[in-house]
Each structure stands twice: as C-alpha cells, then as structure tokens.
Design a protein around this motif. Structure first.
Motif, PDB file in Angstrom:
ATOM      1  N   ASN A   1       9.122   0.499 -11.815  1.00 13.77           N
ATOM      2  CA  ASN A   1       9.815   1.068 -12.963  1.00 13.77           C
ATOM      3  C   ASN A   1       9.066   2.292 -13.479  1.00 13.77           C
ATOM      4  O   ASN A   1       7.889   2.491 -13.161  1.00 13.77           O
ATOM      5  CB  ASN A   1       9.929   0.026 -14.078  1.00 13.77           C
ATOM      6  N   THR A   2       9.752   3.072 -14.265  1.00  9.38           N
ATOM      7  CA  THR A   2       9.162   4.273 -14.869  1.00  9.38           C
ATOM      8  C   THR A   2       8.424   5.088 -13.808  1.00  9.38           C
ATOM      9  O   THR A   2       7.252   5.446 -13.949  1.00  9.38           O
ATOM     10  CB  THR A   2       8.199   3.889 -16.008  1.00  9.38           C
ATOM     11  N   LEU A   3       9.116   5.380 -12.731  1.00 12.52           N
ATOM     12  CA  LEU A   3       8.493   6.079 -11.611  1.00 12.52           C
ATOM     13  C   LEU A   3       8.115   7.495 -12.000  1.00 12.52           C
ATOM     14  O   LEU A   3       8.794   8.160 -12.805  1.00 12.52           O
ATOM     15  CB  LEU A   3       9.421   6.070 -10.411  1.00 12.52           C
ATOM     16  N   LYS A   4       7.025   7.955 -11.408  1.00 13.92           N
ATOM     17  CA  LYS A   4       6.500   9.294 -11.656  1.00 13.92           C
ATOM     18  C   LYS A   4       6.461  10.065 -10.342  1.00 13.92           C
ATOM     19  O   LYS A   4       6.364   9.446  -9.263  1.00 13.92           O
ATOM     20  CB  LYS A   4       5.088   9.202 -12.225  1.00 13.92           C
ATOM     21  N   PRO A   5       6.491  11.378 -10.393  1.00 13.89           N
ATOM     22  CA  PRO A   5       6.397  12.159  -9.149  1.00 13.89           C
ATOM     23  C   PRO A   5       5.163  11.795  -8.321  1.00 13.89           C
ATOM     24  O   PRO A   5       5.223  11.803  -7.087  1.00 13.89           O
ATOM     25  CB  PRO A   5       6.332  13.604  -9.659  1.00 13.89           C
ATOM     26  N   GLU A   6       4.079  11.440  -8.967  1.00  9.42           N
ATOM     27  CA  GLU A   6       2.864  11.079  -8.235  1.00  9.42           C
ATOM     28  C   GLU A   6       2.961   9.729  -7.526  1.00  9.42           C
ATOM     29  O   GLU A   6       2.055   9.359  -6.779  1.00  9.42           O
ATOM     30  CB  GLU A   6       1.642  11.090  -9.163  1.00  9.42           C
ATOM     31  N   ASP A   7       4.056   9.010  -7.736  1.00  9.88           N
ATOM     32  CA  ASP A   7       4.298   7.784  -6.980  1.00  9.88           C
ATOM     33  C   ASP A   7       4.922   8.069  -5.615  1.00  9.88           C
ATOM     34  O   ASP A   7       5.085   7.152  -4.805  1.00  9.88           O
ATOM     35  CB  ASP A   7       5.213   6.839  -7.761  1.00  9.88           C
TER      36      ASP A   7
ATOM     37  N   TYR B   1       0.864  -1.175   0.000  1.00 12.23           N
ATOM     38  CA  TYR B   1       0.000   0.000   0.000  1.00 12.23           C
ATOM     39  C   TYR B   1       0.898   1.221   0.000  1.00 12.23           C
ATOM     40  O   TYR B   1       2.089   1.140   0.282  1.00 12.23           O
ATOM     41  CB  TYR B   1      -0.882   0.027   1.250  1.00 12.23           C
ATOM     42  N   ARG B   2       0.298   2.366  -0.274  1.00  8.89           N
ATOM     43  CA  ARG B   2       1.047   3.614  -0.157  1.00  8.89           C
ATOM     44  C   ARG B   2       0.123   4.713   0.341  1.00  8.89           C
ATOM     45  O   ARG B   2      -1.092   4.669   0.153  1.00  8.89           O
ATOM     46  CB  ARG B   2       1.682   4.002  -1.488  1.00  8.89           C
ATOM     47  N   GLN B   3       0.763   5.688   0.961  1.00 12.13           N
ATOM     48  CA  GLN B   3       0.029   6.840   1.454  1.00 12.13           C
ATOM     49  C   GLN B   3       0.831   8.094   1.164  1.00 12.13           C
ATOM     50  O   GLN B   3       1.928   8.279   1.711  1.00 12.13           O
ATOM     51  CB  GLN B   3      -0.244   6.711   2.956  1.00 12.13           C
ATOM     52  N   ALA B   4       0.264   8.929   0.308  1.00  9.80           N
ATOM     53  CA  ALA B   4       0.876  10.208  -0.015  1.00  9.80           C
ATOM     54  C   ALA B   4       0.406  11.246   0.994  1.00  9.80           C
ATOM     55  O   ALA B   4      -0.623  11.055   1.668  1.00  9.80           O
ATOM     56  CB  ALA B   4       0.494  10.626  -1.427  1.00  9.80           C
ATOM     57  N   PRO B   5       1.136  12.348   1.130  1.00  7.55           N
ATOM     58  CA  PRO B   5       0.739  13.384   2.091  1.00  7.55           C
ATOM     59  C   PRO B   5      -0.701  13.836   1.872  1.00  7.55           C
ATOM     60  O   PRO B   5      -1.119  14.095   0.743  1.00  7.55           O
ATOM     61  CB  PRO B   5       1.723  14.514   1.816  1.00  7.55           C
ATOM     62  N   GLU B   6      -1.441  13.869   2.953  1.00  9.61           N
ATOM     63  CA  GLU B   6      -2.825  14.349   2.955  1.00  9.61           C
ATOM     64  C   GLU B   6      -3.756  13.490   2.101  1.00  9.61           C
ATOM     65  O   GLU B   6      -4.829  13.958   1.686  1.00  9.61           O
ATOM     66  CB  GLU B   6      -2.890  15.812   2.518  1.00  9.61           C
TER      67      GLU B   6
END
Length: 119
Positions: free
Chosen positions: A82-88, A36-41
């Motif tokens: 792979n092909t990471l994006k800033p939104e990751d 899982y992941r959790q981005a700020p806010e």
C-alpha cells in the motif's frame, strides 16, 4: 521446490498492489518465505519475510505500508503493498527456504515480477 510469482504491474504513487507466490507441492517442508526486490543497478534486498509460525520481519523502508502473509496449507505467500512510492519500483522475487527430514535446508527463488510505480 518451484515458485511462481504473480501480481506485478504499473501503478501510480499512492496506489496498491498485491503480489502472490505459490510453491509447488512436494515432499519438502517449507520454512521461511520471503519477498526480495532488486531495483536497476542495485543489489537485491529483503523486503519482508515470514516464518512458518507467522513471525514477520520487514525492511525499514516498507514498514507500515507492506504486509506479508502466508497460507501454509496452500504453500502461498502474499505481499500486500500500500501507499506505493516510486522508489518501490523493482523486480520482486519470492524466496522459500525448505528442507526434507533431517537434510540440510536449502532454498528456491521465484522468477520475479516487475512492479513499476509512477510519480
């Protein structure tokens, strides 16, 4: 069951990272493992999951870029990104569902590892 995650870090957009998570050995049988992941806010969201038999499921946003895998003999689950994006960019958590005998299933979370993707 205790989970230990590793592999996060800072990477430029388009780059790759590999996250790893190992579950402590115990009497429990580990079922589905997931990242899982959790981005700020933002709320925590499922990135990918894999059953003990190897069936996988991915969030639409990572399909074709991320690959989840596991080694049942070692109680490990990896996430190749792979092909990471800033939104990751987010804190990534591993999760393991487990049970013992006929007991009700339960789950554990790892401590989280930060992935930062710069543009």
């Amino acid at each position: 069951v205790q989970l230990q995650a590793s592999g996060g870090g800072l990477v430029q957009a388009g780059g790759s990272l590999r996250l790893s998570c190992v579950a402590s050995r115990s009497k429990f049988s580990i079922d589905t493992m997931a990242w899982y992941r959790q981005a700020p806010e933002k709320e925590r969201e499922l990135v990918a999951s894999i059953t003990r038999r190897g069936s996988t499921n991915y969030a639409d946003s990572v399909k074709g870029r991320f690959t989840i895998s596991r080694l049942n003999a070692r109680n490990t689950v990896d996430l190749q990104m792979n092909t990471l994006k800033p939104e990751d960019t987010a804190v990534y958590y591993c999760k393991a569902d487990y049970h013992w005998g006929s007991s009700s299933p339960t789950y554990s979370w790892g401590q989280g590892t930060l992935v930062t993707v710069s543009s």
